[in-house]
Design a protein around this motif. Structure first.
Motif, mmCIF file in Angstrom:
data_model
loop_
_atom_site.group_PDB
_atom_site.id
_atom_site.type_symbol
_atom_site.label_atom_id
_atom_site.label_comp_id
_atom_site.label_asym_id
_atom_site.label_seq_id
_atom_site.Cartn_x
_atom_site.Cartn_y
_atom_site.Cartn_z
ATOM 1 N N ASN A 185 21.825 -14.575 -9.561
ATOM 2 C CA ASN A 185 22.370 -13.270 -9.955
ATOM 3 C C ASN A 185 21.309 -12.209 -9.696
ATOM 4 O O ASN A 185 20.741 -11.634 -10.620
ATOM 5 N N PRO A 186 21.019 -11.907 -8.424
ATOM 6 C CA PRO A 186 19.881 -11.059 -8.089
ATOM 7 C C PRO A 186 20.104 -9.594 -8.408
ATOM 8 O O PRO A 186 21.216 -9.065 -8.282
ATOM 9 N N PHE A 187 19.031 -8.948 -8.814
ATOM 10 C CA PHE A 187 19.069 -7.502 -9.030
ATOM 11 C C PHE A 187 19.475 -6.798 -7.739
ATOM 12 O O PHE A 187 20.243 -5.844 -7.750
ATOM 13 N N ASP A 188 18.918 -7.315 -6.627
ATOM 14 C CA ASP A 188 19.357 -6.848 -5.313
ATOM 15 C C ASP A 188 20.466 -7.789 -4.852
ATOM 16 O O ASP A 188 20.205 -8.938 -4.529
ATOM 17 N N GLY A 189 21.683 -7.338 -4.832
ATOM 18 C CA GLY A 189 22.813 -8.209 -4.522
ATOM 19 C C GLY A 189 22.807 -8.794 -3.130
ATOM 20 O O GLY A 189 23.658 -9.632 -2.807
ATOM 21 N N ASN A 190 21.858 -8.388 -2.277
ATOM 22 C CA ASN A 190 21.844 -8.887 -0.905
ATOM 23 C C ASN A 190 21.136 -10.234 -0.755
ATOM 24 O O ASN A 190 21.173 -10.841 0.310
ATOM 25 N N ALA A 191 20.450 -10.701 -1.789
ATOM 26 C CA ALA A 191 19.693 -11.944 -1.684
ATOM 27 C C ALA A 191 20.640 -13.142 -1.668
ATOM 28 O O ALA A 191 21.483 -13.304 -2.556
ATOM 29 N N THR A 192 20.536 -13.990 -0.644
ATOM 30 C CA THR A 192 21.406 -15.165 -0.506
ATOM 31 C C THR A 192 20.579 -16.370 -0.074
ATOM 32 O O THR A 192 19.426 -16.244 0.326
ATOM 33 N N TYR A 193 21.179 -17.559 -0.154
ATOM 34 C CA TYR A 193 20.549 -18.789 0.340
ATOM 35 C C TYR A 193 20.821 -18.919 1.836
ATOM 36 O O TYR A 193 21.860 -18.499 2.334
ATOM 37 N N VAL A 229 26.329 -10.704 -17.078
ATOM 38 C CA VAL A 229 25.203 -11.636 -17.107
ATOM 39 C C VAL A 229 23.931 -10.894 -16.686
ATOM 40 O O VAL A 229 23.948 -10.132 -15.721
ATOM 41 N N PRO A 230 22.824 -11.077 -17.425
ATOM 42 C CA PRO A 230 21.573 -10.385 -17.070
ATOM 43 C C PRO A 230 21.151 -10.679 -15.634
ATOM 44 O O PRO A 230 21.225 -11.810 -15.171
ATOM 45 N N LYS A 231 20.719 -9.638 -14.938
ATOM 46 C CA LYS A 231 20.256 -9.786 -13.565
ATOM 47 C C LYS A 231 18.855 -10.411 -13.549
ATOM 48 O O LYS A 231 18.081 -10.270 -14.497
ATOM 49 N N PHE A 232 18.549 -11.085 -12.437
ATOM 50 C CA PHE A 232 17.198 -11.600 -12.230
ATOM 51 C C PHE A 232 16.412 -10.600 -11.385
ATOM 52 O O PHE A 232 16.868 -10.181 -10.320
ATOM 53 N N VAL A 233 15.244 -10.230 -11.872
ATOM 54 C CA VAL A 233 14.347 -9.345 -11.136
ATOM 55 C C VAL A 233 13.125 -10.168 -10.742
ATOM 56 O O VAL A 233 12.401 -10.663 -11.606
ATOM 57 N N TYR A 234 12.908 -10.333 -9.454
ATOM 58 C CA TYR A 234 11.809 -11.155 -8.946
ATOM 59 C C TYR A 234 10.717 -10.223 -8.428
ATOM 60 O O TYR A 234 10.901 -9.527 -7.439
ATOM 61 N N ILE A 235 9.585 -10.210 -9.122
ATOM 62 C CA ILE A 235 8.475 -9.334 -8.752
ATOM 63 C C ILE A 235 7.341 -10.185 -8.201
ATOM 64 O O ILE A 235 6.681 -10.920 -8.928
ATOM 65 N N ARG A 236 7.131 -10.074 -6.888
ATOM 66 C CA ARG A 236 6.101 -10.870 -6.228
ATOM 67 C C ARG A 236 4.807 -10.085 -6.047
ATOM 68 O O ARG A 236 3.736 -10.629 -6.039
ATOM 69 N N ASP A 237 4.954 -8.778 -5.842
ATOM 70 C CA ASP A 237 3.811 -7.959 -5.468
ATOM 71 C C ASP A 237 3.746 -6.754 -6.391
ATOM 72 O O ASP A 237 4.634 -5.917 -6.401
ATOM 73 N N TYR A 238 2.701 -6.675 -7.194
ATOM 74 C CA TYR A 238 2.567 -5.596 -8.166
ATOM 75 C C TYR A 238 1.626 -4.508 -7.673
ATOM 76 O O TYR A 238 1.704 -3.371 -8.085
ATOM 77 N N GLU A 239 0.684 -4.893 -6.838
ATOM 78 C CA GLU A 239 -0.372 -3.961 -6.463
ATOM 79 C C GLU A 239 0.176 -2.798 -5.647
ATOM 80 O O GLU A 239 1.048 -2.962 -4.801
ATOM 81 N N GLN A 269 12.239 9.632 0.502
ATOM 82 C CA GLN A 269 13.652 9.958 0.295
ATOM 83 C C GLN A 269 14.522 9.295 1.363
ATOM 84 O O GLN A 269 15.563 8.705 1.054
ATOM 85 N N ARG A 270 14.076 9.398 2.606
ATOM 86 C CA ARG A 270 14.830 8.788 3.707
ATOM 87 C C ARG A 270 14.896 7.265 3.555
ATOM 88 O O ARG A 270 15.967 6.681 3.704
ATOM 89 N N ARG A 271 13.763 6.641 3.240
ATOM 90 C CA ARG A 271 13.732 5.178 3.081
ATOM 91 C C ARG A 271 14.618 4.737 1.910
ATOM 92 O O ARG A 271 15.343 3.744 2.018
ATOM 93 N N ARG A 272 14.563 5.470 0.829
ATOM 94 C CA ARG A 272 15.372 5.110 -0.342
ATOM 95 C C ARG A 272 16.854 5.123 -0.005
ATOM 96 O O ARG A 272 17.626 4.298 -0.509
ATOM 97 N N ASN A 273 17.266 6.061 0.839
ATOM 98 C CA ASN A 273 18.679 6.186 1.180
ATOM 99 C C ASN A 273 19.132 5.198 2.248
ATOM 100 O O ASN A 273 20.333 4.983 2.427
ATOM 101 N N GLN A 274 18.179 4.575 2.960
ATOM 102 C CA GLN A 274 18.539 3.727 4.092
ATOM 103 C C GLN A 274 18.444 2.234 3.809
ATOM 104 O O GLN A 274 19.140 1.436 4.444
ATOM 105 N N VAL A 275 17.555 1.821 2.889
ATOM 106 C CA VAL A 275 17.334 0.389 2.690
ATOM 107 C C VAL A 275 17.536 0.014 1.229
ATOM 108 O O VAL A 275 17.560 0.882 0.343
ATOM 109 N N SER A 276 17.637 -1.300 0.957
ATOM 110 C CA SER A 276 17.795 -1.782 -0.410
ATOM 111 C C SER A 276 16.453 -1.721 -1.135
ATOM 112 O O SER A 276 15.399 -1.575 -0.525
ATOM 113 N N TRP A 277 16.513 -1.867 -2.445
ATOM 114 C CA TRP A 277 15.297 -1.812 -3.263
ATOM 115 C C TRP A 277 14.283 -2.864 -2.815
ATOM 116 O O TRP A 277 13.091 -2.578 -2.705
#
Length: 596
Positions: free
Chosen positions: A47-55, A151-161, A173-181
């Motif tokens: 149940n990904p926060f970003d709905g595009n994640a698939t197997y 159902v609570p979404k899963f947020v996977y944080i790999r890179d914090y830095e 602004q352009r990137r935010r409007n063109q790609v997923s989180w």
């Protein structure tokens, strides 16, 4: 809704992880390349926060079973327990329609417990299946639709830095409007998080920069955002006081950080990796607890790896605060990121033949990799582990207890009086709350062991946790491998509460306090209400009459060590101490079946 357990199968190096129980905070412990990340990768896609994640079966199927590829195989299952209101909501939304009319059939009283099981497959998007009484009265399509919304979404944080480099807002602004989180860089995610936390809308912020009046208003927005971010960061970072300043020239954004040591603003990209890591995490934490990640399950990949030990301990405290708004799972191979106060949170990743990963609950593994993390967190080396395993081991609450018991036992041994058996080794933990971790390790290693706890609230809580988590689950023959002793009863101390200092008469300990602090507190000044433990009574006076924050036991022990040097025979012990000490050592020896 409570996320309770999950299981990963047929995914990369995981043939079958086994069922993994989840707490509000769960630490996945193991060495590098063990499969910790793969557990999160599989779980996230339920149940990904970003709905595009698939197997992807061509990338994710185990390579050592390539010829067995099955696109209908289950990849991950995750269970979610519903509360009373969620059960009512689900049944209202997903009841099957009557076959004879469009009216919904009448139901009996709704079940008191109910579970949704999210299941991930290679060939189709994840589905949520009802598990519980009256499941047959629910429409699966409606259940799935309800689950996707609740159902609570899963947020996977790999890179914090974050690099802390300058950011062009129009490009952001352009990137935010063109790609997923998930496709945004760590810097881009962090800046967007910063702006949202500060109630700054990106489009509006850019538009204001096009006019003189707008730029004036924007300057107030910047100051407000800078102040807010500084306050939020200071709640989580105790190393030093830091102030942040957001600067914008046209569309170029820079973040400056100033602390009391440096004394002037420095661009964030010039600060240390660990500091930048914590900056990004702190703001994402605030976002998680009060922003778009609120109520999500956070999957944190190796948090704290760039931080100093003290900052890592701060980070564990952050998790304690974060658990009120999120369920947290994190991976680690750092001993300092294992919280000794919560052994029930630990899951050990083991590698079977062919490097297939499985998960074991608890703090004991047969493999060196994950065990090295636990042993280091307990202050063990290989030689110490061998020593403890070959002797009877008594866990005590801290170094003061170990020091006092060893001194008195040595004094009595030299006089051939009742002393602690030479076959028993004292192992100091880090307070009562940490003793269950030591107990879990000793029980798991099947050592002949036990724990000596103060007779106070913390000691009773530790005893309760040890009983519930471990002793209650052992067979009768195994229970004899571990024993729990309460100090007051074991030493015959006639007090309701008792700690190691209560082996001595109250007057003796009070004299040490007066020497250590230069006071002249008298026995009749000590309170008679509340705890009768001498340290608690003394601490009450130090707070109420001398304005201190508490009793520094280490300071008093320093004076006690000076007295130790004067004791060469049992008769030198303060009045009553000899009888209590001998009873305590006799009780301990008897519990272990040991002799002098």
């Amino acid at each position: 809704m409570k996320f309770t357990q999950f299981r990963v199968t047929n995914f990369r190096n995981i043939h079958d992880s086994g069922s993994i129980r989840v707490n509000n905070i769960t630490a996945i412990v193991g060495q590098n390349e063990a499969g910790k990340s793969n557990l999160f990768e599989a779980l996230y896609r339920i149940n990904p926060f970003d709905g595009n994640a698939t197997y992807n079966i061509d990338e994710d199927w185990p390579v050592d079973r390539w010829d067995e590829k099955d696109e209908k195989a289950i990849v991950c299952q995750a269970n979610f327990e519903l509360d009373e209101h969620e059960i009512e909501s689900l049944f209202d939304a997903a009841r099957k329609a009557s076959e004879d009319s469009e009216e919904e059939p009448a139901l009996e009283e709704l079940p008191s417990t109910f579970t949704l099981q999210g299941t991930g497959y290679y060939y189709v998007e994840p589905h949520f299946w009802p598990r519980g009484e009256q499941s047959d009265q629910l429409d699966q399509i409606k259940v799935n639709a309800w689950a996707k919304q609740n159902v609570p979404k899963f947020v996977y944080i790999r890179d914090y830095e974050m690099s802390g480099s300058q950011m062009e807002l129009n490009d952001l602004q352009r990137r935010r409007n063109q790609v997923s989180w998930d496709e945004l860089t760590a810097d881009e995610q962090t800046i967007l998080t910063v702006l949202e936390l500060a109630n700054v809308e990106l489009d509006d912020f850019i538009e204001k920069g096009s006019t003189p009046e707008g730029r004036t208003i924007r300057s107030f927005d910047k100051r407000s955002a800078s102040s807010f971010l500084s306050q939020q960061f200071q709640k989580l970072w105790t190393q030093k006081k830091v102030r942040f300043e957001i600067e914008i020239d046209a569309t170029t954004l820079n973040i400056f950080a100033e602390d009391d040591v440096v004394g002037m603003p420095v661009r964030l990209n010039r600060r240390s990796t660990g500091f930048r890591w914590y900056v990004a995490f702190a703001w994402k934490f605030t976002h998680a607890s009060d922003g778009q990640f609120s109520n999500c399950t956070l999957l944190l990949e190796e948090p704290g790896i760039h931080l100093h030990y003290t900052a890592q301990r701060d980070l564990l405290k952050v998790f304690e605060r974060l658990k009120t708004s999120n369920t947290i799972l994190y991976t680690t191979h750092l001993a300092s990121m294992v919280d000794l106060g919560y052994p029930e949170r630990i899951r050990m990743v083991e590698n079977l033949e062919g490097s297939s990963a499985t998960v074991r609950e608890g703090v004991v593994s047969k493999q060196k990799g994950p065990m090295a993390v636990i042993e280091m967190s307990l202050g063990l080396t290989g030689s110490m582990s061998g020593l403890l395993g070959n002797r009877k081991t008594l866990v005590v609450e801290g170094g003061d207890e170990a020091l006092i018991l060893n001194k008195i036992s040595g004094l009595l041994r030299s006089a051939e009086r009742q002393h602690l058996s030479d076959s028993i080794y004292i192992w100091a933990s880090e307070g009562a709350s940490k003793t269950p971790m030591y107990a879990a390790f000793a029980i798991g290693q099947q050592w002949q062991s036990g724990v000596l706890l103060d007779t106070d609230e913390a000691g009773h809580q530790a005893k309760k946790k040890i009983d519930e988590l471990y002793l209650s689950k052992l067979a009768e023959k195994d229970e004899k491998c571990f024993r729990v002793l309460m100090l007051g009863a074991a030493a015959g101390i006639k007090k309701t509460d008792a700690a190691i200092e209560d082996l001595f008469p109250d007057s003796f300990y009070l004299d040490l306090v007066n020497e250590a602090y230069g006071y002249s507190i008298k026995l009749d000044e000590l309170p008679v209400d509340g705890s009768d433990m001498i340290t608690k009574r003394v601490e009450s006076v130090l707070k109420s009459k001398h304005g201190l924050s508490g009793l520094d036991k280490g300071r008093v022990v320093g004076k006690m060590l000076q007295k130790f040097d004067e004791w060469t025979e049992p008769k030198h012990l303060p009045a009553g101490t000899l009888a209590r000490a001998e009873k305590l050592f006799k009780t301990i020896n008897s519990a272990f079946g040991a002799v002098n």
